[in-house]
Enzyme design. Structure first.
Site, PDB file in Angstrom:
ATOM      1  CG  HIS A 147      -5.532  -5.374  37.924  1.00 15.54           C
ATOM      2  ND1 HIS A 147      -4.964  -5.258  39.170  1.00 15.54           N
ATOM      3  CD2 HIS A 147      -6.629  -4.570  37.926  1.00 15.54           C
ATOM      4  CE1 HIS A 147      -5.680  -4.412  39.896  1.00 15.54           C
ATOM      5  NE2 HIS A 147      -6.691  -3.986  39.164  1.00 15.54           N
ATOM      6  CE  LYS A 151      -3.718  -1.803  37.113  1.00 11.74           C
ATOM      7  NZ  LYS A 151      -4.384  -0.547  36.710  1.00 11.74           N
TER       8      LYS A 151
END
Length: 259
Positions: A147, A151
């Protein structure tokens, strides 16, 4: 449908735009730091947020806030009785507590680690693949996810959901390991590894590896729009289900219940 959005970052903005395109009205946006949010509560003071949400005329609430705030948001807003859709991850260890509160106060929550329809189908594909591979002990299994570097949690809620579904379909894996290994892994340990880099919306891969070959199943998000669309769809179906009686107030629901 009138929607209140809690957490007005990148995902919150996408949810707003998606809801408007689908003919809904966003009656309130709430965020502690976003300068364009309708309401900016003082950190740690939930009462102002509750009063504001209660008076805005929302038919549903969609939460894409921060893992550190999501449980507090749910506990504060659940007693209002407005159906909530929660896309914020990082609170799986509190689900039983929230389910008990929902039953006690009659509030309703629909939550998922990932609202993308494609990811939900990916879950089903992985479950079938695990069942197919289970008789072949020479194949080991692992999960990897990547990701963007903004995040806040690791591993992703989606990766953990994939891991739980793997274990549910293969009793040979009994423990999820999310840390680095400092010794040889046991055969019953399922390794879930994470990478955070750049602006990647989300990539999840399940590996089946043997001495002879490797099978990889991957879901790769091109952008975050699929997550926003799925969250709005979830709100639509949650509110509709409560109205028709197919879903009941006072429960904690998941994607399995509405898709």
């Amino acid at each position: 449908m009138n929607i209140a959005i809690i957490g007005f970052g990148k995902m919150g903005h996408l949810v707003r735009d998606t809801a408007i395109r689908r003919g809904h009205t966003v009656v309130l946006t709430v965020d502690i730091t976003a300068s364009d949010a309708d309401f900016r509560p003082v950190s740690g003071d939930a009462s102002g947020m509750v009063r504001t949400v209660k008076s805005c005329g929302a038919d549903s609430i969609i939460d894409f806030s921060h893992p550190s705030a999501v449980v507090g948001n749910i506990k504060a807003l659940l007693p209002l009785g407005i159906p909530m859709v929660v896309g914020t991850t990082g609170w799986s260890d509190r689900e039983k507590e929230i389910a008990g509160l929902a039953q006690e106060c009659g509030g309703t929550v629909m939550h998922s680690s990932n609202f993308s329809i494609g990811v939900y189908m990916f879950y089903k594909i992985v479950e079938n693949a695990v069942s197919l591979m289970k008789p072949y002990e020479e194949y080991d299994t692992a999960v990897w996810e990547m990701h963007h570097n903004q995040k806040a949690d690791s591993p992703s809620g989606t990766a953990l959901e994939i891991a739980h579904r793997i274990m549910a379909n293969n009793e040979g894996k009994a423990e999820i390991i999310t840390d680095a290994f400092h010794e040889k892994p046991r055969p019953d340990q399922l390794h879930v590894s994470s990478t955070r880099c750049g602006s990647v919306p989300g990539t999840h891969t399940v590996f089946f590896d043997s001495p002879a070959d490797t099978i990889e199943i991957t879901h790769r998000a091109r952008n975050r729009e699929g997550f926003a669309s799925g969250a709005v769809t979830a709100a639509e179906r949650l509110v509709s289900g409560i109205k028709t009686g197919t879903l009941k107030r006072g429960n904690l629901y998941t994607m399995e219940d509405i898709f």
